[in-house]
Design a protein around this motif. Structure first.
Motif, PDB file in Angstrom:
ATOM      1  N   ALA A  81       0.835  -1.201   0.000  1.00 39.06           N
ATOM      2  CA  ALA A  81       0.000   0.000   0.000  1.00 39.06           C
ATOM      3  C   ALA A  81       0.870   1.251   0.000  1.00 39.06           C
ATOM      4  O   ALA A  81       0.575   2.227  -0.711  1.00 39.06           O
ATOM      5  CB  ALA A  81      -0.934  -0.007   1.205  1.00 39.06           C
ATOM      6  N   ILE A  82       1.947   1.238   0.766  1.00 40.10           N
ATOM      7  CA  ILE A  82       2.863   2.380   0.805  1.00 40.10           C
ATOM      8  C   ILE A  82       3.531   2.568  -0.551  1.00 40.10           C
ATOM      9  O   ILE A  82       3.642   3.686  -1.054  1.00 40.10           O
ATOM     10  CB  ILE A  82       3.922   2.186   1.918  1.00 40.10           C
ATOM     11  CG1 ILE A  82       3.256   2.282   3.282  1.00 40.10           C
ATOM     12  CG2 ILE A  82       5.035   3.211   1.795  1.00 40.10           C
ATOM     13  CD1 ILE A  82       4.135   1.860   4.433  1.00 40.10           C
ATOM     14  N   TYR A  83       3.927   1.472  -1.162  1.00 41.16           N
ATOM     15  CA  TYR A  83       4.573   1.521  -2.474  1.00 41.16           C
ATOM     16  C   TYR A  83       3.638   2.115  -3.525  1.00 41.16           C
ATOM     17  O   TYR A  83       4.017   3.004  -4.291  1.00 41.16           O
ATOM     18  CB  TYR A  83       5.007   0.106  -2.877  1.00 41.16           C
ATOM     19  CG  TYR A  83       5.524  -0.018  -4.284  1.00 41.16           C
ATOM     20  CD1 TYR A  83       6.771   0.478  -4.630  1.00 41.16           C
ATOM     21  CD2 TYR A  83       4.764  -0.620  -5.278  1.00 41.16           C
ATOM     22  CE1 TYR A  83       7.253   0.369  -5.917  1.00 41.16           C
ATOM     23  CE2 TYR A  83       5.230  -0.737  -6.566  1.00 41.16           C
ATOM     24  CZ  TYR A  83       6.473  -0.238  -6.883  1.00 41.16           C
ATOM     25  OH  TYR A  83       6.950  -0.340  -8.165  1.00 41.16           O
ATOM     26  N   VAL A  84       2.394   1.651  -3.535  1.00 37.24           N
ATOM     27  CA  VAL A  84       1.411   2.150  -4.500  1.00 37.24           C
ATOM     28  C   VAL A  84       1.136   3.631  -4.259  1.00 37.24           C
ATOM     29  O   VAL A  84       1.028   4.429  -5.196  1.00 37.24           O
ATOM     30  CB  VAL A  84       0.112   1.319  -4.431  1.00 37.24           C
ATOM     31  CG1 VAL A  84      -1.007   1.969  -5.222  1.00 37.24           C
ATOM     32  CG2 VAL A  84       0.371  -0.087  -4.930  1.00 37.24           C
ATOM     33  N   LEU A 116       3.946   5.650  -5.674  1.00 33.37           N
ATOM     34  CA  LEU A 116       3.884   5.717  -7.126  1.00 33.37           C
ATOM     35  C   LEU A 116       2.861   6.755  -7.581  1.00 33.37           C
ATOM     36  O   LEU A 116       3.109   7.516  -8.521  1.00 33.37           O
ATOM     37  CB  LEU A 116       3.511   4.354  -7.703  1.00 33.37           C
ATOM     38  CG  LEU A 116       4.601   3.283  -7.753  1.00 33.37           C
ATOM     39  CD1 LEU A 116       4.037   2.001  -8.321  1.00 33.37           C
ATOM     40  CD2 LEU A 116       5.768   3.755  -8.594  1.00 33.37           C
ATOM     41  N   ARG A 117       1.711   6.751  -6.946  1.00 24.37           N
ATOM     42  CA  ARG A 117       0.668   7.718  -7.315  1.00 24.37           C
ATOM     43  C   ARG A 117       1.071   9.146  -6.992  1.00 24.37           C
ATOM     44  O   ARG A 117       0.735  10.075  -7.708  1.00 24.37           O
ATOM     45  CB  ARG A 117      -0.642   7.361  -6.627  1.00 24.37           C
ATOM     46  CG  ARG A 117      -1.250   6.099  -7.195  1.00 24.37           C
ATOM     47  CD  ARG A 117      -2.613   5.824  -6.649  1.00 24.37           C
ATOM     48  NE  ARG A 117      -3.146   4.624  -7.263  1.00 24.37           N
ATOM     49  CZ  ARG A 117      -4.018   3.820  -6.702  1.00 24.37           C
ATOM     50  NH1 ARG A 117      -4.482   4.092  -5.500  1.00 24.37           N
ATOM     51  NH2 ARG A 117      -4.451   2.756  -7.328  1.00 24.37           N
TER      52      ARG A 117
END
Length: 63
Positions: A52-55, A58-59
């Motif tokens: 979730a942190i990675y996504v 990215l956003r």
């Protein structure tokens, strides 16, 4: 059970491609691989949080 209707004169390779696509969408292989080993709930929670942190990063970088 997965059913792939094949029309008269349709290439068998095209029918196989449809079958493979439908089979991937069911998620049977993915579930089988996850069941091969046991993961503790805390580990799954941590991995989900990391994803979730990675996504989210990215956003944020897209903007």
């Amino acid at each position: 059970m997965i059913i792939v209707p094949v029309k008269d004169g349709e290439n068998i390779e095209r029918a196989l491609k449809k079958f493979k696509r439908k089979f991937e969408k069911t998620g049977v292989v993915k579930e089988l691989r996850t069941r091969q080993q046991y993961d503790k709930p805390s580990v799954l929670k941590r991995l989900k949080m990391e994803h979730a942190i990675y996504v989210q990063q990215l956003r944020a970088n897209e903007e």
